[in-house]
Structure formats: C-alpha cells, structure tokens
Design a protein around this motif. Structure first.
Motif, PDB file in Angstrom:
ATOM      1  N   GLU A  21       2.475   5.141   0.001  1.00  0.00           N
ATOM      2  CA  GLU A  21       2.301   6.464   0.608  1.00  0.00           C
ATOM      3  C   GLU A  21       2.515   7.480  -0.506  1.00  0.00           C
ATOM      4  OE1 GLU A  21       4.540   7.183   4.114  1.00  0.00           O
ATOM      5  OE2 GLU A  21       4.016   5.242   4.985  1.00  0.00           O
ATOM      6  N   THR A  62     -11.566  -3.482  -2.736  1.00  0.00           N
ATOM      7  CA  THR A  62     -12.636  -3.130  -1.810  1.00  0.00           C
ATOM      8  C   THR A  62     -13.090  -4.421  -1.140  1.00  0.00           C
ATOM      9  OG1 THR A  62     -13.339  -1.422  -3.359  1.00  0.00           O
ATOM     10  CG2 THR A  62     -14.885  -1.998  -1.605  1.00  0.00           C
ATOM     11  N   GLN A 104      -8.487  -0.019  -0.830  1.00  0.00           N
ATOM     12  CA  GLN A 104      -7.034   0.050  -0.728  1.00  0.00           C
ATOM     13  C   GLN A 104      -6.451  -0.032  -2.130  1.00  0.00           C
ATOM     14  OE1 GLN A 104      -6.817  -3.462   1.871  1.00  0.00           O
ATOM     15  NE2 GLN A 104      -5.732  -2.161   3.323  1.00  0.00           N
ATOM     16  N   LEU A 149       0.878  -1.173   0.000  1.00  0.00           N
ATOM     17  CA  LEU A 149       0.000   0.000   0.000  1.00  0.00           C
ATOM     18  C   LEU A 149       0.914   1.220   0.000  1.00  0.00           C
ATOM     19  CD1 LEU A 149      -2.493  -1.193   2.734  1.00  0.00           C
ATOM     20  CD2 LEU A 149      -2.946  -1.013   0.291  1.00  0.00           C
ATOM     21  N   PHE A 188      -3.242  -1.092  -4.029  1.00  0.00           N
ATOM     22  CA  PHE A 188      -1.970  -1.794  -3.959  1.00  0.00           C
ATOM     23  C   PHE A 188      -1.179  -1.480  -5.221  1.00  0.00           C
ATOM     24  CE2 PHE A 188      -4.585  -4.276  -1.123  1.00  0.00           C
ATOM     25  CZ  PHE A 188      -3.711  -4.649  -0.108  1.00  0.00           C
ATOM     26  N   ARG A 237      -6.943  -1.760  -7.229  1.00  0.00           N
ATOM     27  CA  ARG A 237      -7.752  -1.239  -6.119  1.00  0.00           C
ATOM     28  C   ARG A 237      -8.568  -2.395  -5.552  1.00  0.00           C
ATOM     29  NH1 ARG A 237     -13.009   2.114  -6.233  1.00  0.00           N
ATOM     30  NH2 ARG A 237     -12.896   3.226  -4.267  1.00  0.00           N
ATOM     31  N   GLU A 262      -5.872   7.832  -1.010  1.00  0.00           N
ATOM     32  CA  GLU A 262      -6.345   8.025   0.365  1.00  0.00           C
ATOM     33  C   GLU A 262      -7.768   7.534   0.607  1.00  0.00           C
ATOM     34  OE1 GLU A 262      -5.826  12.203   1.023  1.00  0.00           O
ATOM     35  OE2 GLU A 262      -3.639  12.032   1.137  1.00  0.00           O
ATOM     36  N   ASP A 263      -8.419   6.983  -0.403  1.00  0.00           N
ATOM     37  CA  ASP A 263      -9.795   6.507  -0.283  1.00  0.00           C
ATOM     38  C   ASP A 263      -9.936   5.539   0.891  1.00  0.00           C
ATOM     39  OD1 ASP A 263     -12.371   5.540  -0.586  1.00  0.00           O
ATOM     40  OD2 ASP A 263     -12.105   4.912  -2.666  1.00  0.00           O
ATOM     41  N   GLN A 264     -10.809   5.862   1.822  1.00  0.00           N
ATOM     42  CA  GLN A 264     -11.013   5.029   3.006  1.00  0.00           C
ATOM     43  C   GLN A 264     -11.895   3.808   2.725  1.00  0.00           C
ATOM     44  OE1 GLN A 264      -9.457   5.641   6.086  1.00  0.00           O
ATOM     45  NE2 GLN A 264      -8.345   7.057   4.751  1.00  0.00           N
TER      46      GLN A 264
END
Length: 140
Positions: A9, A63, A46, A7, A48, A61, A41-43
């Motif tokens: 930064e 979910t 994730q 993930l 990768f 992505r 930054e989508d909560q």
C-alpha cells in the motif's frame, strides 16, 4: 533473514525505497512520487515487494493473462544483492501465481540494462527458467 513478500500500500517509505530500487533503471520522470504511485496502483499489473526491517529491498511487477504471467521490473537494491532476496521474492511470487492457477511464467531479457543481462541470465537459469529467443520461461 525472514523476508515478507506482498502487494504494498502506498506509503512515504515505499516511495522512497522504490526510488532507491529503480534509480539505475528509470528516468528521473519515472522516479517521481506520482509516477511511482501510478506504478503501484496500476490495474493491469501487480507490484510485489519484499520487505526486511521496514525497508523494501526488492520488487517485481506481474501481469497475468489466462494461465500465463509475465514478470517485469525485477530489481533488488544493489547493496542487498547476492543474499537471496531476489530468489525469495521470485519463489514467493511463483507460489502465489501457482495457487491462482498460473501455469507458465515468463520474463523478457531485453528490459534489463546491458550491464545487468549476464547476471540476470545466470540468476534466472539458476531459478529454473529456460531461455530461448530473449525470453525466460518456467512451467509452474
């Protein structure tokens, strides 16, 4: 070739690489630094990425809900395709998901551009996914 999957930064290099990765899939508005930062930054999901020689070569992505994960935005830079990058990315993400208790992974074919659908179908089936009614599915 040793690829890292993680993930990410936010960094200038990540944003530059994501712009290259998704240039054929996203609109110019979706490729702005702000839009890509929101994707990272989508909560609700994730993102990768896979890294080699300080460059992000692929991304997906994920979910998750209960014991099910949905993949989206799976992409590998065109210049590095057919070298195992997507397979490694998918394998590593599946391993992490299984460790977290995910039982089923799925991905929708309709999110891919028409010219990519045949290749994606072959790749996903070779990766152990079944295909029915527009959805790839794999039990982990």
């Amino acid at each position: 070739m040793r690829l890292s999957v993680f993930l990410p930064e936010q960094s200038t290099q990540l944003l530059t690489d994501l712009q290259k990765l998704y240039q054929d899939y996203f609109t110019p508005e979706q490729l702005t630094n702000e839009a890509l930062q929101a994707l990272i930054e989508d909560q609700q999901a994730q993102l990768f990425v896979t890294l080699f020689n300080d460059r992000h070569l692929g991304a997906v992505r994920v979910t998750t809900t209960d014991q099910e994960a949905t993949l989206s935005l799976l992409c590998v830079r065109a210049i590095t395709r057919r070298r195992g990058v997507a397979k490694n990315l998918l394998d590593q993400v599946e391993k992490l998901l299984k460790e977290e208790g995910t039982e089923v992974v799925k991905m929708y074919l309709d999110e891919f551009p028409e010219q990519e659908k045949q290749g994606v179908t072959l790749f996903m089936q070779a990766s152990g996914y079944s295909f029915a009614k527009g959805v790839f599915r794999k039990v982990l």
